[in-house]
Design a protein around this motif. Structure first.
Motif, PDB file in Angstrom:
ATOM      1  N   ALA A   8      45.549  42.916  58.607  1.00  0.00           N
ATOM      2  CA  ALA A   8      45.131  44.260  59.034  1.00  0.00           C
ATOM      3  C   ALA A   8      44.465  45.047  57.912  1.00  0.00           C
ATOM      4  O   ALA A   8      43.466  45.732  58.134  1.00  0.00           O
ATOM      5  CB  ALA A   8      46.341  45.030  59.554  1.00  0.00           C
ATOM      6  N   PHE A   9      44.998  44.966  56.700  1.00  0.00           N
ATOM      7  CA  PHE A   9      44.531  45.838  55.631  1.00  0.00           C
ATOM      8  C   PHE A   9      43.460  45.222  54.733  1.00  0.00           C
ATOM      9  O   PHE A   9      42.882  45.921  53.907  1.00  0.00           O
ATOM     10  CB  PHE A   9      45.717  46.318  54.783  1.00  0.00           C
ATOM     11  CG  PHE A   9      46.530  47.380  55.466  1.00  0.00           C
ATOM     12  CD1 PHE A   9      46.149  48.712  55.407  1.00  0.00           C
ATOM     13  CD2 PHE A   9      47.661  47.047  56.201  1.00  0.00           C
ATOM     14  CE1 PHE A   9      46.887  49.697  56.052  1.00  0.00           C
ATOM     15  CE2 PHE A   9      48.409  48.021  56.853  1.00  0.00           C
ATOM     16  CZ  PHE A   9      48.013  49.350  56.773  1.00  0.00           C
ATOM     17  N   SER A  10      43.172  43.943  54.877  1.00  0.00           N
ATOM     18  CA  SER A  10      42.128  43.311  54.066  1.00  0.00           C
ATOM     19  C   SER A  10      40.764  43.557  54.693  1.00  0.00           C
ATOM     20  O   SER A  10      40.610  43.435  55.913  1.00  0.00           O
ATOM     21  CB  SER A  10      42.368  41.800  53.972  1.00  0.00           C
ATOM     22  OG  SER A  10      43.576  41.533  53.318  1.00  0.00           O
ATOM     23  N   PRO A  11      39.770  43.891  53.871  1.00  0.00           N
ATOM     24  CA  PRO A  11      38.426  44.077  54.440  1.00  0.00           C
ATOM     25  C   PRO A  11      37.877  42.750  54.962  1.00  0.00           C
ATOM     26  O   PRO A  11      38.084  41.703  54.363  1.00  0.00           O
ATOM     27  CB  PRO A  11      37.601  44.597  53.267  1.00  0.00           C
ATOM     28  CG  PRO A  11      38.404  44.375  52.040  1.00  0.00           C
ATOM     29  CD  PRO A  11      39.817  44.126  52.444  1.00  0.00           C
ATOM     30  N   SER A  12      37.184  42.826  56.083  1.00  0.00           N
ATOM     31  CA  SER A  12      36.571  41.624  56.664  1.00  0.00           C
ATOM     32  C   SER A  12      35.341  41.240  55.843  1.00  0.00           C
ATOM     33  O   SER A  12      34.810  42.043  55.061  1.00  0.00           O
ATOM     34  CB  SER A  12      36.163  41.889  58.110  1.00  0.00           C
ATOM     35  OG  SER A  12      35.072  42.799  58.143  1.00  0.00           O
ATOM     36  N   ALA A  13      34.878  40.029  56.054  1.00  0.00           N
ATOM     37  CA  ALA A  13      33.667  39.566  55.366  1.00  0.00           C
ATOM     38  C   ALA A  13      32.485  40.470  55.705  1.00  0.00           C
ATOM     39  O   ALA A  13      31.672  40.803  54.839  1.00  0.00           O
ATOM     40  CB  ALA A  13      33.375  38.117  55.741  1.00  0.00           C
ATOM     41  N   ALA A  14      32.389  40.896  56.961  1.00  0.00           N
ATOM     42  CA  ALA A  14      31.294  41.782  57.375  1.00  0.00           C
ATOM     43  C   ALA A  14      31.388  43.137  56.673  1.00  0.00           C
ATOM     44  O   ALA A  14      30.364  43.702  56.263  1.00  0.00           O
ATOM     45  CB  ALA A  14      31.308  41.974  58.890  1.00  0.00           C
ATOM     46  N   ARG A  51      32.397  50.779  47.089  1.00  0.00           N
ATOM     47  CA  ARG A  51      32.874  50.206  45.816  1.00  0.00           C
ATOM     48  C   ARG A  51      34.369  49.883  45.898  1.00  0.00           C
ATOM     49  O   ARG A  51      34.828  48.862  45.393  1.00  0.00           O
ATOM     50  CB  ARG A  51      32.588  51.160  44.662  1.00  0.00           C
ATOM     51  CG  ARG A  51      31.122  51.287  44.333  1.00  0.00           C
ATOM     52  CD  ARG A  51      30.870  52.220  43.145  1.00  0.00           C
ATOM     53  NE  ARG A  51      29.518  52.696  43.131  1.00  0.00           N
ATOM     54  CZ  ARG A  51      28.439  51.981  42.818  1.00  0.00           C
ATOM     55  NH1 ARG A  51      28.582  50.725  42.485  1.00  0.00           N
ATOM     56  NH2 ARG A  51      27.239  52.516  42.843  1.00  0.00           N
ATOM     57  N   ARG A  52      35.092  50.743  46.538  1.00  0.00           N
ATOM     58  CA  ARG A  52      36.529  50.512  46.702  1.00  0.00           C
ATOM     59  C   ARG A  52      36.767  49.287  47.589  1.00  0.00           C
ATOM     60  O   ARG A  52      37.635  48.462  47.307  1.00  0.00           O
ATOM     61  CB  ARG A  52      37.172  51.764  47.308  1.00  0.00           C
ATOM     62  CG  ARG A  52      38.664  51.741  47.318  1.00  0.00           C
ATOM     63  CD  ARG A  52      39.209  53.149  47.649  1.00  0.00           C
ATOM     64  NE  ARG A  52      40.620  53.218  47.418  1.00  0.00           N
ATOM     65  CZ  ARG A  52      41.536  52.733  48.250  1.00  0.00           C
ATOM     66  NH1 ARG A  52      41.167  52.155  49.355  1.00  0.00           N
ATOM     67  NH2 ARG A  52      42.813  52.828  47.949  1.00  0.00           N
ATOM     68  N   THR A  53      36.014  49.150  48.669  1.00  0.00           N
ATOM     69  CA  THR A  53      36.140  47.998  49.562  1.00  0.00           C
ATOM     70  C   THR A  53      35.879  46.707  48.813  1.00  0.00           C
ATOM     71  O   THR A  53      36.640  45.735  48.932  1.00  0.00           O
ATOM     72  CB  THR A  53      35.168  48.131  50.751  1.00  0.00           C
ATOM     73  OG1 THR A  53      35.537  49.289  51.508  1.00  0.00           O
ATOM     74  CG2 THR A  53      35.177  46.903  51.645  1.00  0.00           C
ATOM     75  N   VAL A  54      34.814  46.682  48.012  1.00  0.00           N
ATOM     76  CA  VAL A  54      34.483  45.482  47.246  1.00  0.00           C
ATOM     77  C   VAL A  54      35.572  45.196  46.210  1.00  0.00           C
ATOM     78  O   VAL A  54      35.976  44.040  46.019  1.00  0.00           O
ATOM     79  CB  VAL A  54      33.090  45.617  46.587  1.00  0.00           C
ATOM     80  CG1 VAL A  54      32.837  44.503  45.590  1.00  0.00           C
ATOM     81  CG2 VAL A  54      32.014  45.626  47.669  1.00  0.00           C
ATOM     82  N   ALA A  55      36.079  46.218  45.560  1.00  0.00           N
ATOM     83  CA  ALA A  55      37.137  46.025  44.564  1.00  0.00           C
ATOM     84  C   ALA A  55      38.386  45.425  45.213  1.00  0.00           C
ATOM     85  O   ALA A  55      39.023  44.526  44.640  1.00  0.00           O
ATOM     86  CB  ALA A  55      37.467  47.355  43.880  1.00  0.00           C
ATOM     87  N   ILE A  56      38.741  45.902  46.392  1.00  0.00           N
ATOM     88  CA  ILE A  56      39.899  45.353  47.108  1.00  0.00           C
ATOM     89  C   ILE A  56      39.663  43.899  47.451  1.00  0.00           C
ATOM     90  O   ILE A  56      40.519  43.042  47.228  1.00  0.00           O
ATOM     91  CB  ILE A  56      40.199  46.187  48.372  1.00  0.00           C
ATOM     92  CG1 ILE A  56      40.735  47.565  47.976  1.00  0.00           C
ATOM     93  CG2 ILE A  56      41.162  45.460  49.297  1.00  0.00           C
ATOM     94  CD1 ILE A  56      40.792  48.556  49.123  1.00  0.00           C
TER      95      ILE A  56
END
Length: 120
Positions: A62-68, A107-112
């Motif tokens: 649920a909390f991990s960003p998807s590849a898209a 930037r936060r999404t990519v860092a996660i």
């Protein structure tokens, strides 16, 4: 409680700290847990406190960003990093207006995503 939770998320964002949603005690109710994780994502929480190992995988899902989401985030970052856009508060990406605050969120999404990739 939604108003209180939203206020807590807003306060965390203002102060630059992560915020976790509380525990889900009904460890046998996997559907309910997944729904509560999704609600936490929608409210803007960064994660959820867990009380049972069976909750780890659905929480991470649920909390991990998807590849898209990561691809889109990289696109936003790249657009704002262009020399002609360095000082702009808003740019157009694929016909959509995107504000600088979205670049910070990207930037936060990519860092996660990168932190998750390094931990696996």
């Amino acid at each position: 409680m939604l108003a209180w939770l939203s206020t807590c998320v807003a306060a965390a964002r203002i102060h630059g700290v992560d915020i976790l949603d509380g525990v889900y005690n009904d460890i046998g109710n996997t559907d309910g847990f997944a729904q509560e994780c999704q609600q936490g994502v929608e409210l803007g929480f960064d994660g959820k406190t867990l009380i049972h190992p069976s909750q780890i995988e659905p929480c991470n899902t649920a909390f991990s960003p998807s590849a898209a989401e990561v691809t889109q985030a990289r696109k936003i970052i790249a657009a704002f990093d262009l020399p002609e856009n360095k000082g702009k508060g808003v740019v157009s990406i694929d016909g959509r207006m995107v504000e600088r605050l979205h670049a910070e969120m990207a930037r936060r999404t990519v860092a996660i995503a990168e932190a998750i990739a390094q931990s696996t």
